[in-house]
Design a protein around this motif. Sequence first.
Motif, PDB file in Angstrom:
ATOM      1  N   ALA A   5       0.824  -1.207   0.000  1.00  0.00           N
ATOM      2  CA  ALA A   5       0.000   0.000   0.000  1.00  0.00           C
ATOM      3  C   ALA A   5       0.859   1.259   0.000  1.00  0.00           C
ATOM      4  O   ALA A   5       0.528   2.245  -0.648  1.00  0.00           O
ATOM      5  CB  ALA A   5      -0.928   0.004   1.209  1.00  0.00           C
ATOM      6  N   HIS A   6       1.981   1.213   0.723  1.00  0.00           N
ATOM      7  CA  HIS A   6       2.834   2.394   0.806  1.00  0.00           C
ATOM      8  C   HIS A   6       3.751   2.547  -0.403  1.00  0.00           C
ATOM      9  O   HIS A   6       4.210   3.636  -0.701  1.00  0.00           O
ATOM     10  CB  HIS A   6       3.661   2.346   2.088  1.00  0.00           C
ATOM     11  N   ALA A   7       4.005   1.484  -1.113  1.00  0.00           N
ATOM     12  CA  ALA A   7       4.889   1.541  -2.275  1.00  0.00           C
ATOM     13  C   ALA A   7       4.314   2.423  -3.377  1.00  0.00           C
ATOM     14  O   ALA A   7       5.048   3.027  -4.133  1.00  0.00           O
ATOM     15  CB  ALA A   7       5.141   0.131  -2.809  1.00  0.00           C
ATOM     16  N   GLY A   8       3.000   2.517  -3.454  1.00  0.00           N
ATOM     17  CA  GLY A   8       2.359   3.317  -4.495  1.00  0.00           C
ATOM     18  C   GLY A   8       2.155   4.768  -4.129  1.00  0.00           C
ATOM     19  O   GLY A   8       1.482   5.500  -4.853  1.00  0.00           O
ATOM     20  N   MET A   9       2.740   5.224  -3.022  1.00  0.00           N
ATOM     21  CA  MET A   9       2.527   6.597  -2.576  1.00  0.00           C
ATOM     22  C   MET A   9       3.133   7.647  -3.492  1.00  0.00           C
ATOM     23  O   MET A   9       2.551   8.715  -3.659  1.00  0.00           O
ATOM     24  CB  MET A   9       3.071   6.798  -1.161  1.00  0.00           C
ATOM     25  N   ALA A  43      -3.634   3.226   6.889  1.00  0.00           N
ATOM     26  CA  ALA A  43      -2.250   3.671   7.081  1.00  0.00           C
ATOM     27  C   ALA A  43      -1.724   4.362   5.829  1.00  0.00           C
ATOM     28  O   ALA A  43      -1.021   5.371   5.914  1.00  0.00           O
ATOM     29  CB  ALA A  43      -1.362   2.484   7.454  1.00  0.00           C
ATOM     30  N   MET A  44      -2.096   3.842   4.655  1.00  0.00           N
ATOM     31  CA  MET A  44      -1.677   4.468   3.402  1.00  0.00           C
ATOM     32  C   MET A  44      -2.263   5.867   3.302  1.00  0.00           C
ATOM     33  O   MET A  44      -1.557   6.829   3.013  1.00  0.00           O
ATOM     34  CB  MET A  44      -2.126   3.613   2.210  1.00  0.00           C
ATOM     35  N   TYR A  45      -3.561   6.003   3.575  1.00  0.00           N
ATOM     36  CA  TYR A  45      -4.181   7.326   3.536  1.00  0.00           C
ATOM     37  C   TYR A  45      -3.511   8.263   4.535  1.00  0.00           C
ATOM     38  O   TYR A  45      -3.205   9.416   4.213  1.00  0.00           O
ATOM     39  CB  TYR A  45      -5.678   7.237   3.855  1.00  0.00           C
ATOM     40  N   ASN A  46      -3.283   7.791   5.760  1.00  0.00           N
ATOM     41  CA  ASN A  46      -2.659   8.644   6.771  1.00  0.00           C
ATOM     42  C   ASN A  46      -1.272   9.096   6.343  1.00  0.00           C
ATOM     43  O   ASN A  46      -0.893  10.243   6.566  1.00  0.00           O
ATOM     44  CB  ASN A  46      -2.622   7.929   8.120  1.00  0.00           C
TER      45      ASN A  46
END
Length: 131
Positions: A5-9, A43-46
């Motif tokens: 999820a965080h890799a696509g930030m 967590a990704m949104y945050n």
Amino acid sequence: KPSAAHAGMAPILKFLLAGNYEAARLVMEAGMKDEHKVGSNKAMYNSVIHSCAKANNPTAAAWCVEQMARNNLSPNVVTFNSVIDAFARVGDVAMATSWMRQMQESDCAPNGITYNTMIKACAQARDAPEA
């Protein structure tokens, strides 16, 4: 190591900071399909909201909170503190206050970080009486 999820930030932030909300929404939705854990999505949104705050882009931060709601994810204290911080960084006391009210109305209790961030908003706006 960051989760999927965080890799696509990076592309999400690129689109958000450029004001291309539709592209950001599409990338976010694609990432959420790959990641089925609600906690990871929140967590990704945050993380994205926090990054928008650091980039002094409260509009993008607020947009992300709205997207969370559209995806049936409830904001938590981290979410609200990050969006309040986004408005505090640019000295927008009215919007920081509005988000704090929304926080309280959603039964999410403000904490020490919330109050310190509100003081920062007032200081940034040079509004000592409001602090």
